[in-house]
Every structure is written in C-alpha cells, then in structure tokens.
Design a protein around this motif. Structure first.
Motif: not given
Length: 72
Positions: A45-72
């Motif tokens: 839903v954050l994608i609907l808020i101007p400027l917040v959507n840009l920050v959110f897209l950058y966060f999503l693009a460059f963050a470490d995704w929890p689904s990709k983390k492996t338990s060692d």
C-alpha cells in the motif's frame, strides 16, 4: 460560464472509480512482490504515497530479503 469545464467542478464518480481501478492494478503486484520477498504484503500500500513509494522501491530493491536468508 466556466463552471462546466473539466477543472471547474468537483470530481465525478467516474474519476474516483478510475483512481480506484489504477490503485488496485498497482497495489496487487507490489503486494505479491512484498510477500515473495518475505515482507508483509500490506507494505504494498506504500506504493500509493508519493515520495514514500520511491523510497520504498529503493528499499525493496537493495534490502536483504528475508525469504532469501538461509539458516546456517
């Protein structure tokens, strides 16, 4: 005289329906991307808020995704 032109009056129901349609078309894929990345879907839903959507897209693009983390 000028009251009946496009920007002179209140927005009609058709305009609000179009805005709702576009919002749904945009939020659904972002919701799914958030879920697949391991974040709560409601963040889409954050994608609907101007400027917040840009920050959110950058966060999503460059963050470490929890689904990709492996338990060692």
């Amino acid at each position: 005289m000028m009251e009946n032109h496009m920007f002179g009056g209140a927005m009609g129901a058709g305009h609000w329906l179009w805005m709702l349609f576009v919002a749904v078309i945009v939020v659904i894929p972002v919701w799914r991307i958030c879920q697949r990345a391991g974040y709560p879907g409601i963040l889409g839903v954050l994608i609907l808020i101007p400027l917040v959507n840009l920050v959110f897209l950058y966060f999503l693009a460059f963050a470490d995704w929890p689904s990709k983390k492996t338990s060692d």
